[in-house]
Scaffold this motif. Structure first.
Motif, PDB file in Angstrom:
ATOM      1  N   UNK A   1      17.962  -5.901  10.219  1.00 32.87           N
ATOM      2  CA  UNK A   1      17.575  -5.611   8.840  1.00 32.87           C
ATOM      3  C   UNK A   1      16.538  -6.611   8.346  1.00 32.87           C
ATOM      4  N   UNK A   2      15.670  -6.129   7.462  1.00 33.70           N
ATOM      5  CA  UNK A   2      14.677  -6.963   6.793  1.00 33.70           C
ATOM      6  C   UNK A   2      14.474  -6.384   5.398  1.00 33.70           C
ATOM      7  N   UNK A   3      14.067  -7.189   4.443  1.00 37.61           N
ATOM      8  CA  UNK A   3      13.902  -6.645   3.094  1.00 37.61           C
ATOM      9  C   UNK A   3      12.822  -5.569   2.995  1.00 37.61           C
ATOM     10  N   UNK A   4      11.726  -5.745   3.754  1.00 37.97           N
ATOM     11  CA  UNK A   4      10.538  -4.920   3.551  1.00 37.97           C
ATOM     12  C   UNK A   4      10.009  -4.402   4.881  1.00 37.97           C
ATOM     13  N   UNK A   5       9.573  -3.142   4.885  1.00 36.37           N
ATOM     14  CA  UNK A   5       8.762  -2.617   5.980  1.00 36.37           C
ATOM     15  C   UNK A   5       7.310  -2.655   5.518  1.00 36.37           C
ATOM     16  N   UNK A   6       6.452  -3.266   6.301  1.00 39.46           N
ATOM     17  CA  UNK A   6       5.020  -3.299   6.008  1.00 39.46           C
ATOM     18  C   UNK A   6       4.340  -2.304   6.936  1.00 39.46           C
ATOM     19  N   UNK A   7       3.841  -1.211   6.370  1.00 47.93           N
ATOM     20  CA  UNK A   7       3.157  -0.180   7.143  1.00 47.93           C
ATOM     21  C   UNK A   7       1.660  -0.427   7.054  1.00 47.93           C
ATOM     22  N   UNK A   8       1.030  -0.652   8.200  1.00 48.67           N
ATOM     23  CA  UNK A   8      -0.400  -0.921   8.237  1.00 48.67           C
ATOM     24  C   UNK A   8      -1.170   0.394   8.262  1.00 48.67           C
ATOM     25  N   UNK A   9      -2.175   0.480   7.418  1.00 45.08           N
ATOM     26  CA  UNK A   9      -2.912   1.724   7.266  1.00 45.08           C
ATOM     27  C   UNK A   9      -3.861   2.006   8.415  1.00 45.08           C
ATOM     28  N   UNK A  10      -4.195   3.268   8.550  1.00 43.99           N
ATOM     29  CA  UNK A  10      -5.257   3.719   9.445  1.00 43.99           C
ATOM     30  C   UNK A  10      -5.798   5.016   8.869  1.00 43.99           C
ATOM     31  N   UNK A  11      -6.549   5.754   9.619  1.00 44.34           N
ATOM     32  CA  UNK A  11      -7.382   6.829   9.080  1.00 44.34           C
ATOM     33  C   UNK A  11      -6.591   7.904   8.326  1.00 44.34           C
ATOM     34  N   UNK A  12      -7.181   8.300   7.187  1.00 38.43           N
ATOM     35  CA  UNK A  12      -6.723   9.454   6.418  1.00 38.43           C
ATOM     36  C   UNK A  12      -7.745  10.564   6.599  1.00 38.43           C
ATOM     37  N   UNK A  13      -7.284  11.796   6.741  1.00 38.88           N
ATOM     38  CA  UNK A  13      -8.173  12.916   7.012  1.00 38.88           C
ATOM     39  C   UNK A  13      -8.895  13.376   5.744  1.00 38.88           C
ATOM     40  N   UNK A  14      -9.877  14.237   5.922  1.00 42.20           N
ATOM     41  CA  UNK A  14     -10.729  14.661   4.809  1.00 42.20           C
ATOM     42  C   UNK A  14      -9.942  15.326   3.686  1.00 42.20           C
ATOM     43  N   UNK A  15      -8.833  15.980   4.013  1.00 44.91           N
ATOM     44  CA  UNK A  15      -8.032  16.641   2.982  1.00 44.91           C
ATOM     45  C   UNK A  15      -7.051  15.696   2.297  1.00 44.91           C
TER      46      UNK A  15
END
Length: 239
Positions: free
Chosen positions: A64-78
Motif C-alpha cells: 500500500x501507498x497513499x498515492x498512485x502517480x500516473x505518468x502521462x503520455x499521448x492523448x488522441x485527437x478526439x
C-alpha cells in the motif's frame, strides 16, 4: 620536369598530406565521442536499474501507498487516452479499487490549450468508477523528471506508487527517489501488443536514461513550479 610542374606536384603532396591528417583527426574524435557516449549510456542505465532494484511490483503484490502517480503520455485527437495511457490508467484504477492507494495523481502535458493529458486521464478514471475527488491533476508534468519534482515540491507527495509501462518504470522510480519521493512502481506489459511502438519506446530509454542522469545531477527546477497545492492532502482526507 619543369620547375613549375615540380612545384605543383610538391604543393599537391602537401595538400593531400594535410587532408589526410585532418581526416585521421576527425575519425579519432568521432571514435572517442562514440566511446564516451556508449560509456555514459551504460553508466546511466546501470544507475537507473540499481535505483529501482527490488521496487517494482504487480498490482497484486504491490504494498500500500497513499498515492498512485500516473505518468502521462499521448492523448488522441478526439481527446481519449492512447492505448499506452489507457493501460496505465487501468492499473491505477485497479490499485484504487483494491485499496492499494487512496488517491491518484495524474501528471501530464497541457502545454497547449487544445491538448490536455491530465483532464483526459481524469475523465477515463471517473467514467470507470474512481471518485472525482480522489483524482488530482498536475497540468505541468512535461516529462518524468518534472512529474516527480512537482509531485514532491508542489503536491507534497512523500510516498507513491508510480504507474507507467514496464520499459519506463525503472527510470521513473529512480528519478522520483532521487527527488525525495519514496517510490515503488507497477508497470504495464499489455501494450507490448503494439510491437513496433513498444520496441521504439524501449530503445529510446537509453537516451532518456542519460538525460535523466543529467537532470538529477544538475538538480534543475521543473519547467513550471508555482505555489504549493493541497489537492493530494484534500483527496487523502476525503471519505
Amino acid at each position: 620536369m619543369s620547375i613549375r610542374t615540380s612545384l605543383v606536384a610538391t604543393l599537391r603532396r602537401v595538400r593531400d598530406g594535410g587532408r589526410g591528417r585532418w581526416l585521421r583527426r576527425i575519425a579519432l574524435a568521432a571514435a572517442i565521442g562514440a566511446a564516451l557516449l556508449a560509456a555514459g549510456s551504460w553508466a546511466s542505465v546501470s544507475w537507473i536499474r540499481s535505483g529501482a532494484d527490488g521496487r517494482t511490483y504487480t498490482v497484486e503484490s504491490a504494498p500500500e501507498a497513499p498515492v498512485a502517480l500516473v505518468l502521462g503520455t499521448r492523448v488522441q485527437a478526439d481527446g481519449s487516452p492512447s492505448p499506452f495511457l489507457s493501460a496505465r490508467l487501468e492499473i491505477a484504477r485497479e490499485l484504487y479499487a483494491t485499496g492499494k492507494v487512496q488517491a491518484i495523481l495524474v501528471s501530464g502535458d497541457n502545454m497547449r490549450h487544445e491538448y490536455n493529458e491530465p483532464e483526459a486521464m481524469q475523465r477515463w478514471l471517473v467514467d470507470r468508477g474512481v471518485p472525482a475527488d480522489k483524482v488530482v491533476l498536475d497540468y505541468a508534468g512535461f516529462d518524468t523528471y518534472d512529474s516527480c519534482a512537482r509531485a514532491k515540491r508542489i503536491f507534497g507527495v512523500d510516498r507513491a506508487t508510480l504507474v507507467t509501462q514496464s520499459f519506463h518504470l525503472a527510470r521513473a522510480v529512480t528519478v522520483c527517489r532521487h527527488l525525495g519521493v519514496d517510490a515503488i512502481g507497477v508497470g504495464d506489459d499489455t501494450a507490448r501488443e503494439y510491437g513496433r511502438t513498444w520496441q521504439f519506446a524501449s530503445a529510446r530509454e537509453y537516451g532518456a536514461s542519460m538525460k535523466a542522469a543529467v537532470d538529477v545531477l544538475s538538480g534543475r527546477d521543473p519547467v513550471h513550479l508555482g505555489r504549493r497545492e493541497t489537492g493530494i492532502d484534500d483527496a487523502l482526507r476525503a471519505s
